[in-house]
Enzyme design. Structure first.
Site, PDB file in Angstrom:
ATOM      1  N   LYS A  93      -8.321  -8.113 -10.853  1.00  0.00           N
ATOM      2  CA  LYS A  93      -9.591  -8.235 -10.147  1.00  0.00           C
ATOM      3  C   LYS A  93     -10.321  -6.900 -10.112  1.00  0.00           C
ATOM      4  O   LYS A  93      -9.712  -5.841 -10.197  1.00  0.00           O
ATOM      5  CB  LYS A  93      -9.370  -8.757  -8.737  1.00  0.00           C
ATOM      6  CG  LYS A  93      -8.838  -7.732  -7.763  1.00  0.00           C
ATOM      7  CD  LYS A  93      -8.877  -8.273  -6.342  1.00  0.00           C
ATOM      8  CE  LYS A  93      -8.713  -7.149  -5.339  1.00  0.00           C
ATOM      9  NZ  LYS A  93      -9.915  -6.343  -5.170  1.00  0.00           N
TER      10      LYS A  93
ATOM     11  N   LYS B 232       0.823  -1.209   0.000  1.00  0.00           N
ATOM     12  CA  LYS B 232       0.000   0.000   0.000  1.00  0.00           C
ATOM     13  C   LYS B 232       0.858   1.261   0.000  1.00  0.00           C
ATOM     14  O   LYS B 232       0.518   2.236  -0.658  1.00  0.00           O
ATOM     15  CB  LYS B 232      -0.935   0.012   1.220  1.00  0.00           C
ATOM     16  CG  LYS B 232      -2.092  -0.992   1.099  1.00  0.00           C
ATOM     17  CD  LYS B 232      -3.449  -0.311   1.194  1.00  0.00           C
ATOM     18  CE  LYS B 232      -4.562  -1.045   0.472  1.00  0.00           C
ATOM     19  NZ  LYS B 232      -5.115  -2.192   1.139  1.00  0.00           N
TER      20      LYS B 232
ATOM     21  N   LYS C  82     -12.252  -1.552  -5.769  1.00  0.00           N
ATOM     22  CA  LYS C  82     -12.937  -0.291  -5.491  1.00  0.00           C
ATOM     23  C   LYS C  82     -12.080   0.924  -5.794  1.00  0.00           C
ATOM     24  O   LYS C  82     -12.581   1.976  -6.110  1.00  0.00           O
ATOM     25  CB  LYS C  82     -13.311  -0.058  -4.030  1.00  0.00           C
ATOM     26  CG  LYS C  82     -13.483  -1.109  -3.088  1.00  0.00           C
ATOM     27  CD  LYS C  82     -14.034  -0.518  -1.786  1.00  0.00           C
ATOM     28  CE  LYS C  82     -13.994  -1.521  -0.673  1.00  0.00           C
ATOM     29  NZ  LYS C  82     -12.655  -1.651  -0.084  1.00  0.00           N
TER      30      LYS C  82
HETATM   31  P1  ATP Z   1      -9.242  -1.651  -2.514  1.00  0.00           P
HETATM   32  O1  ATP Z   1      -9.073  -1.297  -3.971  1.00  0.00           O
HETATM   33  O2  ATP Z   1      -9.523  -0.466  -1.615  1.00  0.00           O
HETATM   34  O3  ATP Z   1      -8.205  -2.604  -1.995  1.00  0.00           O
HETATM   35  P2  ATP Z   1     -11.028  -3.872  -2.915  1.00  0.00           P
HETATM   36  O4  ATP Z   1     -12.101  -3.762  -3.922  1.00  0.00           O
HETATM   37  O5  ATP Z   1      -9.830  -4.665  -3.264  1.00  0.00           O
HETATM   38  O6  ATP Z   1     -10.646  -2.407  -2.483  1.00  0.00           O
HETATM   39  P3  ATP Z   1     -10.983  -4.659  -0.184  1.00  0.00           P
HETATM   40  O7  ATP Z   1     -11.497  -3.641   0.793  1.00  0.00           O
HETATM   41  O8  ATP Z   1      -9.508  -4.810  -0.369  1.00  0.00           O
HETATM   42  O9  ATP Z   1     -11.680  -4.404  -1.612  1.00  0.00           O
HETATM   43  O10 ATP Z   1     -11.596  -6.067   0.168  1.00  0.00           O
HETATM   44  C1  ATP Z   1     -12.835  -6.222   0.838  1.00  0.00           C
HETATM   45  C2  ATP Z   1     -13.240  -7.665   0.724  1.00  0.00           C
HETATM   46  O11 ATP Z   1     -13.711  -7.926  -0.620  1.00  0.00           O
HETATM   47  C3  ATP Z   1     -12.101  -8.656   0.947  1.00  0.00           C
HETATM   48  O12 ATP Z   1     -12.600  -9.759   1.686  1.00  0.00           O
HETATM   49  C4  ATP Z   1     -11.701  -9.096  -0.446  1.00  0.00           C
HETATM   50  O13 ATP Z   1     -11.183 -10.409  -0.451  1.00  0.00           O
HETATM   51  C5  ATP Z   1     -13.028  -9.020  -1.191  1.00  0.00           C
HETATM   52  N1  ATP Z   1     -12.826  -8.704  -2.614  1.00  0.00           N
HETATM   53  C6  ATP Z   1     -12.232  -7.604  -3.097  1.00  0.00           C
HETATM   54  N2  ATP Z   1     -12.244  -7.571  -4.428  1.00  0.00           N
HETATM   55  C7  ATP Z   1     -12.877  -8.715  -4.825  1.00  0.00           C
HETATM   56  C8  ATP Z   1     -13.199  -9.284  -6.095  1.00  0.00           C
HETATM   57  N3  ATP Z   1     -12.885  -8.656  -7.211  1.00  0.00           N
HETATM   58  N4  ATP Z   1     -13.844 -10.480  -6.125  1.00  0.00           N
HETATM   59  C9  ATP Z   1     -14.168 -11.113  -4.972  1.00  0.00           C
HETATM   60  N5  ATP Z   1     -13.888 -10.644  -3.745  1.00  0.00           N
HETATM   61  C10 ATP Z   1     -13.251  -9.459  -3.653  1.00  0.00           C
HETATM   62 MG    MG Z   2      -8.051  -4.748  -1.919  1.00  0.00          MG
END
Ligand code: ATP
Ligand code: MG
Length: 345
Positions: free
Chosen positions: A211, A121, A214
């Site tokens: 993947k 990060k 967000k």
């Molecule tokens: P960021 O970009 O802020 O890291 P993110 O979309 O990766 O956001 P996280 O907050 O890191 O989301 O993860 C929240 C939860 O959602 C975690 O349990 C992670 O494993 C799950 N998750 C994140 N992205 C995916 C995805 N594309 N498919 C399935 N599960 C996901």
């Molecule tokens: Mg993430």
């Protein structure tokens, strides 16, 4: 007051609008787990609001975001009338912050520096935006867990190192001061308990080699839970596929098409095998997109209706009731730690 049933603890960080990947990969499994396990376990579902700004956010939106996340839990099926499920906001129980400081002073600078999440990060953020909060949030996470004597913490791969750290610091503290904290179970036991495959990864629609995320800059390949169903359907219709001209499930070679099949299965509730059997060998990517787009629009329409129906008053009453009860548990643990280090008689 020590709770008698083993405690399962989990939460979802509120730092941005959630997308369908978060929903199927994290939110829904979390709510399903809470419902299925609540007769044998105490379930602690919390909104880790203090964790929300370890990386920079728009603070004018945080307060709304916190409540919004709890509404999402409810729209995903969380029952508010189940007294074995506690739903609470981390910052409303001040023991989280207080215990963190104590644990901070027993945490090595070196061991925090080795955390891969921090390295990842902070590389992305750039020097001037890396906070000390980002550096030591694993200590806050350890406090989140030990305050409630939690045994089971369903976390994704990215958090296993922090869970190991929680075990380390709890054991270190106990070795020095006696039996103060409950040490959470080791990671393999956690996996056994949840029988989990945390492997689900919904792909980005524009670049299916990565993947859905967000913090993606454009959001064009991401479907947010708040997206207009028609807009979401359009995003699916313009999803990147491949040039093979035949539908086949192969995440490595054909991530775009495989992602559509995966989403179709999740959205309709049909097993992936059945969806694959139905579509494999067909040539029209357009038909597959149309089916997925329609299923997505239906899902979002239903979800958003459930979300709009959430009653804030019931929700806030549940939060306040959980927080009142858990504050006592948390304060009792904090007091044990304060006595141990000599702050209290
Ligand atoms: P960021 O970009 O802020 O890291 P993110 O979309 O990766 O956001 P996280 O907050 O890191 O989301 O993860 C929240 C939860 O959602 C975690 O349990 C992670 O494993 C799950 N998750 C994140 N992205 C995916 C995805 N594309 N498919 C399935 N599960 C996901
Ligand atoms: Mg993430």
């Amino acid at each position: 007051m020590r709770m008698s049933k083993p405690v399962v603890l989990t939460g979802l960080r509120a730092n941005n609008e959630l997308h369908v990947g978060n929903y199927f990969g994290a939110l829904l499994p979390m709510i399903d787990m809470a419902r299925e396990r609540s007769s044998d376990y105490q379930i602690n579902l919390f909104v880790p609001d203090l964790h929300s700004f370890t990386t920079p956010i728009d603070h004018s939106r945080l307060h709304q975001q916190i409540l919004h996340n709890v509404r999402l839990y409810v729209a995903a099926g969380l029952p508010l009338d189940n007294s074995d499920i506690y739903v609470y906001r981390q910052s409303y129980i001040s023991a989280h912050s207080e215990l963190t400081w104590i644990l901070d002073c027993f945490t090595g600078f070196g061991e925090m520096s080795r955390m891969t999440q921090f390295k990842d990060k902070s590389t992305k953020l750039g020097e001037s935006r890396i906070s000390v909060g980002l550096f030591n949030y694993p200590v806050l996470m350890a406090a989140d867990i030990v305050l409630y004597d939690a045994s089971y913490i369903p976390v994704g791969d990215d958090q296993t190192q922090h869970l190991e750290f929680t075990r380390d610091i709890a054991e270190r503290f106990n070795n020095q001061f006696g039996q103060i904290f409950t040490v959470p179970l080791p990671v393999p036991k956690q996996h056994e308990f949840f029988g989990k495959d945390q492997g689900l990864r919904i792909r980005d629609l524009i670049d299916p080699t990565k993947k859905m995320s967000k913090s993606d800059d454009t959001g064009r390949g991401v479907i947010f839970l708040g997206d207009d169903p028609a807009v979401a359907a359009k995003k699916i219709m313009s999803a990147t596929t491949d040039s093979y001209g035949e539908i086949k499930y192969d995440i490595q070679d054909r991530p775009g098409v495989s992602n559509l099949l995966q989403m179709l299965s999740l959205l309709t509730g049909e097993p992936l095998d059945a969806v694959i059997a139905e579509w494999e060998g067909k040539n029209s990517y357009g038909d597959l997109k149309k089916a997925t787009a329609a299923a997505m629009a239906d899902f979002l329409t239903g979800f958003q209706a459930r979300l709009a129906a959430v009653d804030d008053q019931t929700l806030i009453a549940k939060l306040e009731q959980s927080e009142k009860i858990l504050r006592e548990t948390a304060n009792a643990t904090l007091l044990r730690a304060q006595k141990a280090v000599g702050l209290r008689a």
